[in-house]
Design a protein around this motif. Structure first.
Motif, PDB file in Angstrom:
ATOM      1  N   ALA A  12       0.811  -1.224   0.000  1.00  0.00           N
ATOM      2  CA  ALA A  12       0.000   0.000   0.000  1.00  0.00           C
ATOM      3  C   ALA A  12       0.846   1.277   0.000  1.00  0.00           C
ATOM      4  O   ALA A  12       0.431   2.304  -0.535  1.00  0.00           O
ATOM      5  N   ALA A  16       0.508   5.395  -1.698  1.00  0.00           N
ATOM      6  CA  ALA A  16       0.142   6.447  -0.728  1.00  0.00           C
ATOM      7  C   ALA A  16       0.289   7.843  -1.330  1.00  0.00           C
ATOM      8  O   ALA A  16      -0.574   8.704  -1.151  1.00  0.00           O
ATOM      9  N   GLU A  17       1.392   8.068  -2.065  1.00  0.00           N
ATOM     10  CA  GLU A  17       1.611   9.407  -2.631  1.00  0.00           C
ATOM     11  C   GLU A  17       0.687   9.702  -3.822  1.00  0.00           C
ATOM     12  O   GLU A  17       0.642  10.826  -4.308  1.00  0.00           O
ATOM     13  N   THR A  22      -3.158   3.933   3.127  1.00  0.00           N
ATOM     14  CA  THR A  22      -2.630   2.612   3.477  1.00  0.00           C
ATOM     15  C   THR A  22      -3.542   1.988   4.539  1.00  0.00           C
ATOM     16  O   THR A  22      -4.506   2.611   4.979  1.00  0.00           O
ATOM     17  N   ARG A  24      -2.441   0.305   7.607  1.00  0.00           N
ATOM     18  CA  ARG A  24      -2.018   0.209   9.010  1.00  0.00           C
ATOM     19  C   ARG A  24      -1.298   1.446   9.535  1.00  0.00           C
ATOM     20  O   ARG A  24      -0.622   1.371  10.532  1.00  0.00           O
ATOM     21  N   ASP A  25      -1.422   2.567   8.857  1.00  0.00           N
ATOM     22  CA  ASP A  25      -0.805   3.772   9.381  1.00  0.00           C
ATOM     23  C   ASP A  25      -1.802   4.493  10.287  1.00  0.00           C
ATOM     24  O   ASP A  25      -3.005   4.301  10.191  1.00  0.00           O
ATOM     25  N   ILE A  35     -10.734  -3.293   9.470  1.00  0.00           N
ATOM     26  CA  ILE A  35     -10.526  -4.196   8.326  1.00  0.00           C
ATOM     27  C   ILE A  35     -11.508  -5.370   8.370  1.00  0.00           C
ATOM     28  O   ILE A  35     -12.083  -5.757   7.357  1.00  0.00           O
ATOM     29  N   ASN A  90      -1.406  -4.710  -3.847  1.00  0.00           N
ATOM     30  CA  ASN A  90      -2.403  -3.655  -4.040  1.00  0.00           C
ATOM     31  C   ASN A  90      -3.472  -4.088  -5.034  1.00  0.00           C
ATOM     32  O   ASN A  90      -3.205  -4.828  -5.974  1.00  0.00           O
ATOM     33  N   GLY A 177       7.071  -0.309   0.191  1.00  0.00           N
ATOM     34  CA  GLY A 177       5.826   0.153   0.820  1.00  0.00           C
ATOM     35  C   GLY A 177       4.944  -0.913   1.410  1.00  0.00           C
ATOM     36  O   GLY A 177       3.742  -0.917   1.163  1.00  0.00           O
ATOM     37  N   SER A 178       5.528  -1.803   2.214  1.00  0.00           N
ATOM     38  CA  SER A 178       4.702  -2.836   2.848  1.00  0.00           C
ATOM     39  C   SER A 178       5.098  -2.996   4.303  1.00  0.00           C
ATOM     40  O   SER A 178       6.284  -3.029   4.641  1.00  0.00           O
ATOM     41  N   SER A 179       4.094  -3.153   5.190  1.00  0.00           N
ATOM     42  CA  SER A 179       4.359  -3.185   6.632  1.00  0.00           C
ATOM     43  C   SER A 179       4.860  -4.541   7.111  1.00  0.00           C
ATOM     44  O   SER A 179       5.223  -4.669   8.281  1.00  0.00           O
ATOM     45  N   GLY A 180       4.852  -5.542   6.251  1.00  0.00           N
ATOM     46  CA  GLY A 180       5.374  -6.852   6.646  1.00  0.00           C
ATOM     47  C   GLY A 180       4.495  -7.589   7.648  1.00  0.00           C
ATOM     48  O   GLY A 180       4.937  -8.520   8.309  1.00  0.00           O
ATOM     49  N   LEU A 204       8.580   3.833   4.181  1.00  0.00           N
ATOM     50  CA  LEU A 204       8.583   5.097   4.923  1.00  0.00           C
ATOM     51  C   LEU A 204       9.233   4.931   6.293  1.00  0.00           C
ATOM     52  O   LEU A 204      10.027   5.745   6.732  1.00  0.00           O
ATOM     53  N   LYS A 220      10.014   8.261   1.551  1.00  0.00           N
ATOM     54  CA  LYS A 220       8.835   8.115   0.683  1.00  0.00           C
ATOM     55  C   LYS A 220       9.244   7.472  -0.636  1.00  0.00           C
ATOM     56  O   LYS A 220      10.220   7.924  -1.269  1.00  0.00           O
TER      57      LYS A 220
HETATM   58  N1  APR Z   1       6.484   5.430   0.674  1.00  0.00           N
HETATM   59  C1  APR Z   1       6.927   4.238   1.157  1.00  0.00           C
HETATM   60  N2  APR Z   1       6.315   3.575   2.147  1.00  0.00           N
HETATM   61  C2  APR Z   1       5.215   4.138   2.681  1.00  0.00           C
HETATM   62  C3  APR Z   1       4.698   5.390   2.239  1.00  0.00           C
HETATM   63  C4  APR Z   1       5.393   6.049   1.196  1.00  0.00           C
HETATM   64  N3  APR Z   1       4.987   7.212   0.716  1.00  0.00           N
HETATM   65  N4  APR Z   1       3.598   5.667   2.966  1.00  0.00           N
HETATM   66  C5  APR Z   1       3.437   4.660   3.834  1.00  0.00           C
HETATM   67  N5  APR Z   1       4.402   3.730   3.678  1.00  0.00           N
HETATM   68  C6  APR Z   1       4.614   2.458   4.370  1.00  0.00           C
HETATM   69  C7  APR Z   1       4.145   2.452   5.808  1.00  0.00           C
HETATM   70  O1  APR Z   1       5.198   2.885   6.665  1.00  0.00           O
HETATM   71  C8  APR Z   1       3.780   0.980   6.022  1.00  0.00           C
HETATM   72  O2  APR Z   1       4.886   0.241   6.544  1.00  0.00           O
HETATM   73  O3  APR Z   1       3.834   1.495   3.701  1.00  0.00           O
HETATM   74  C9  APR Z   1       3.464   0.479   4.613  1.00  0.00           C
HETATM   75  C10 APR Z   1       1.994   0.163   4.364  1.00  0.00           C
HETATM   76  O4  APR Z   1       1.615  -0.893   5.196  1.00  0.00           O
HETATM   77  P1  APR Z   1       0.139  -1.491   5.173  1.00  0.00           P
HETATM   78  O5  APR Z   1      -0.833  -0.373   5.240  1.00  0.00           O
HETATM   79  O6  APR Z   1       0.056  -2.543   6.213  1.00  0.00           O
HETATM   80  O7  APR Z   1       0.013  -2.109   3.708  1.00  0.00           O
HETATM   81  P2  APR Z   1       0.453  -3.518   3.142  1.00  0.00           P
HETATM   82  O8  APR Z   1       1.708  -4.001   3.771  1.00  0.00           O
HETATM   83  O9  APR Z   1       0.402  -3.411   1.655  1.00  0.00           O
HETATM   84  O10 APR Z   1      -0.760  -4.428   3.623  1.00  0.00           O
HETATM   85  C11 APR Z   1      -0.810  -5.757   3.205  1.00  0.00           C
HETATM   86  O11 APR Z   1      -2.977  -6.089   4.158  1.00  0.00           O
HETATM   87  O12 APR Z   1      -5.135  -5.289   4.539  1.00  0.00           O
HETATM   88  C12 APR Z   1      -4.340  -6.115   3.795  1.00  0.00           C
HETATM   89  O13 APR Z   1      -4.807  -7.054   1.705  1.00  0.00           O
HETATM   90  C13 APR Z   1      -4.425  -5.850   2.321  1.00  0.00           C
HETATM   91  O14 APR Z   1      -2.711  -5.916   0.629  1.00  0.00           O
HETATM   92  C14 APR Z   1      -3.009  -5.494   1.950  1.00  0.00           C
HETATM   93  C15 APR Z   1      -2.200  -6.226   2.983  1.00  0.00           C
END
Ligand code: APR
Length: 240
Positions: A12, A16-17, A22, A24-25, A35, A90, A177-180, A204, A220
């Motif tokens: 996600a 974001a930009e 996203t 979980r922010d 969710i 995504n 861009g994924s929270s892991g 981020l 970012k």
């Molecule tokens: N650039 C880089 N990273 C960013 C930015 C940015 N501009 N903005 C936010 N982030 C980071 C945040 O710090 C966070 O670690 O992106 C991450 C987004 O994390 P999540 O919102 O948890 O998204 P994601 O990891 O894709 O979620 C996985 O969860 O709800 C489900 O199916 C849904 O595909 C999704 C999955």
């Protein structure tokens, strides 16, 4: 054209930009919802109209946003690297609109809808497809209700065989861009490490699985990913 095998996994944060929030922010809510109230099969069974309207709003929103420099940098990378596999968690279509037309969507797509009976999917993005009322399929003799073509919590991610095959064979694995937090996507870095790949993270802030990466770039994606990819390509052009 480089022969280095690169696998990229986006989450996600890369969108974001572009203005898509996203998961979980901040307040831990997704577009003001928990969710589990909008992204589970249980939610769909309990109140399908509520879930349907939530996703119709996401589908309408997708038409109003544009790819950002991070999506564009990955599209440029695909032009330089024949052996690039782009996997995204995504459900938006911003990678495709930037030029990565063979993106693998492991959590489904907003632009397609799925027949509840046959499982067939249809692209349904005409004006009349974006209203709040339920839509029916074109595949069954007696038209059935369509559901969002989304992998909800508790459902199986899509294309896992192709995804593992690509990650097990890659030289470089890059996550953007994924929270892991969400598996199996969050565990792919371990598969890449086991394959001896270089593992790079652009995010981020440091996510829960940051320690698993050999290289971490915090910032970012739209601002720092173009530079990280340029460096990657330059390194790849160096003689062994
Ligand atoms: N650039 C880089 N990273 C960013 C930015 C940015 N501009 N903005 C936010 N982030 C980071 C945040 O710090 C966070 O670690 O992106 C991450 C987004 O994390 P999540 O919102 O948890 O998204 P994601 O990891 O894709 O979620 C996985 O969860 O709800 C489900 O199916 C849904 O595909 C999704 C999955």
């Amino acid at each position: 054209m480089s022969r280095q095998r690169i696998v990229v996994l986006t989450g996600a944060g890369i969108s974001a930009e572009s203005g898509i929030r996203t998961f979980r922010d901040g307040d831990g809510l997704w577009e003001e919802h928990r969710i589990e109230d909008v992204a589970t099969p249980q939610a769909w069974h309990a109140d399908p109209m509520f879930v349907w309207r939530f996703y119709q709003a996401r589908r309408r929103q997708m038409l109003e946003v544009e790819p950002n420099p991070a999506h564009e940098a990955l599209a440029d990378l695909a032009e330089r690297h024949e052996e690039l596999t782009l996997i995204t968690q995504n459900v938006d279509d911003l990678h495709e609109r930037a030029g990565n037309t063979s993106t693998i969507h492991m959590h489904g797509r907003l632009k397609t809808l799925r027949c509840e009976r046959s499982g067939q999917t249809e692209v349904r993005m005409e004006e009349g497809d974006l209203k709040d009322e339920f839509l029916t399929c074109t595949c069954c003799a007696v038209a059935q209700r369509l559901r969002p073509d989304i992998v909800w919590f508790g459902e199986m991610p899509m294309h896992m065989e192709d995804i593992y095959a690509a990650v097990e064979e890659c030289d470089t694995f890059l996550v953007v861009g994924s929270s892991g937090h969400v598996y199996p996507a969050a565990g792919l870095v371990n598969v890449a490490n086991a394959a001896g790949a270089k593992t790079i993270l652009v995010n981020l802030e440091a996510p829960v699985n940051a320690d698993a990466f050999t290289e971490v770039h915090l910032g970012k994606a739209g601002e720092i990913l173009p530079g990280v990819l340029k460096h990657l390509s330059e390194e790849d052009m160096q003689p062994e």
